[in-house]
Design a protein around this motif. Structure first.
Motif, mmCIF file in Angstrom:
data_model
loop_
_atom_site.group_PDB
_atom_site.id
_atom_site.type_symbol
_atom_site.label_atom_id
_atom_site.label_comp_id
_atom_site.label_asym_id
_atom_site.label_seq_id
_atom_site.Cartn_x
_atom_site.Cartn_y
_atom_site.Cartn_z
ATOM 1 N N LEU A 34 -10.277 84.643 49.376
ATOM 2 C CA LEU A 34 -9.988 83.159 48.904
ATOM 3 C C LEU A 34 -10.163 83.220 47.554
ATOM 4 N N PHE A 35 -10.952 83.904 46.886
ATOM 5 C CA PHE A 35 -10.958 83.988 45.436
ATOM 6 C C PHE A 35 -9.674 84.422 44.739
ATOM 7 N N ARG A 36 -9.144 85.743 45.481
ATOM 8 C CA ARG A 36 -8.015 86.236 45.042
ATOM 9 C C ARG A 36 -6.867 85.486 45.101
ATOM 10 N N GLN A 37 -6.678 84.653 46.323
ATOM 11 C CA GLN A 37 -5.560 83.896 46.803
ATOM 12 C C GLN A 37 -5.320 82.720 45.723
ATOM 13 N N ALA A 38 -6.678 82.231 45.187
ATOM 14 C CA ALA A 38 -6.783 81.090 44.578
ATOM 15 C C ALA A 38 -6.365 81.386 42.976
ATOM 16 N N LEU A 39 -6.835 82.674 42.728
ATOM 17 C CA LEU A 39 -6.393 82.950 41.396
ATOM 18 C C LEU A 39 -4.870 83.220 41.320
ATOM 19 N N ARG A 40 -4.549 84.056 42.245
ATOM 20 C CA ARG A 40 -3.349 84.371 42.182
ATOM 21 C C ARG A 40 -2.307 83.177 42.284
ATOM 22 N N HIS A 41 -2.584 82.257 43.020
ATOM 23 C CA HIS A 41 -1.791 80.945 43.180
ATOM 24 C C HIS A 41 -1.642 80.452 41.340
ATOM 25 N N TYR A 42 -2.789 80.039 41.062
ATOM 26 C CA TYR A 42 -3.025 79.489 39.745
ATOM 27 C C TYR A 42 -2.180 80.485 38.588
#
Length: 261
Positions: A34-42
């Motif tokens: 979830l952290f990776r996905q959120a950071l990637r999205h941002y």
């Protein structure tokens, strides 16, 4: 043990040149999806940034970086299977143009100094505002370095400690073999790697390092590495590691350099 499957972009490997139109390419390494996905999205909403790969463990990080050759790698210092110094050295040896930023939940002294000594260009506390992470990525991509303000005191304390040790006390006489060992420690090699490089038993290396640390008045490998740096005992240019220094280059263990630094 289950290793997470890395994400790899299907586009061409990252370009190394930066100009007004090229993107800063990134690989993300964090165990929390979830952290990776959120950071990637941002990050991908930021102009000029593109994620070309990601992974949730340290076992395949270096291989992924070699494959994708991004501009910047963001690495969680607690990544499962991550050998911080070893992985950074491998990436730097195979992909010297790649810049590395470590992220950590806590400002652990040994982890921080190990990463910096191995060649990381940035080290950020993980609760830093995302704007600071973006700024750090841009800065290291352009050749700069970034350290969280909370961690600068760690470096200052180490240098002050060794400066105080140095004042009024000339460096101790070291044999050429001791200098050789000190350089390998400063390069971040483990006892096993040093033993393999010098064709010695690992127990012999451990004993010799214990005696060397006592002689230098240092407590651990980090302090020994900083001692070597402050006393000018490191080579001008970094050789490839593992070094494999020839035994013929060392006269004898009794050959002593009395005036070092």
């Amino acid at each position: 043990m289950i290793h997470s499957r890395p994400f790899v972009s299907q586009s061409n490997p990252a370009r190394r040149e930066h100009n007004g139109t090229s993107s800063i390419t990134l690989v993300l390494a964090d165990q929390h999806l979830l952290f990776r996905q959120a950071l990637r999205h941002y990050l991908e909403t930021e102009q000029g940034m593109r994620v070309v790969g990601e992974t949730g463990d340290g076992f395949n990080l270096a291989s992924l970086v070699e494959l994708r050759r991004p501009d910047v790698v963001l690495v969680d210092s607690a990544l499962p299977g991550l050998d911080i110094a070893g992985t950074i050295r491998r990436i730097k040896m195979k992909c010297p143009g790649v810049r590395i930023v470590m992220l950590s939940l806590v400002g652990d002294r040994d982890t921080f100094l190990s990463a910096v000594r191995a060649g990381a260009e940035g080290f950020l506390i993980k609760d830093s505002p995302v704007e600071e992470v973006v700024s750090a990525i841009r800065q290291v991509a352009e050749g700069g370095s970034v350290i969280s303000p909370a961690l600068t005191g760690v470096l200052l304390r180490e240098f002050r400690r060794l400066s105080a040790l140095q004042e009024g006390v000339p460096p101790v006489g070291l044999t050429l073999r001791e200098i050789q060992l000190l350089r390998l420690v400063a390069a971040g090699l483990s006892n096993k790697e040093i033993a393999e490089s010098l064709c010695l038993a690992e127990s012999t290396v451990k004993n010799r390092l214990s005696l060397l640390f006592e002689k230098l008045g240092v407590k651990d490998r980090t302090q020994a590495a900083i001692y070597a740096l402050m006393h000018g005992l490191l080579p001008e240019s970094e050789p490839d590691y593992p070094p494999g220094i020839a035994e013929s280059s060392i006269s004898t263990d009794q050959s002593t350099l009395h005036s070092v630094g």
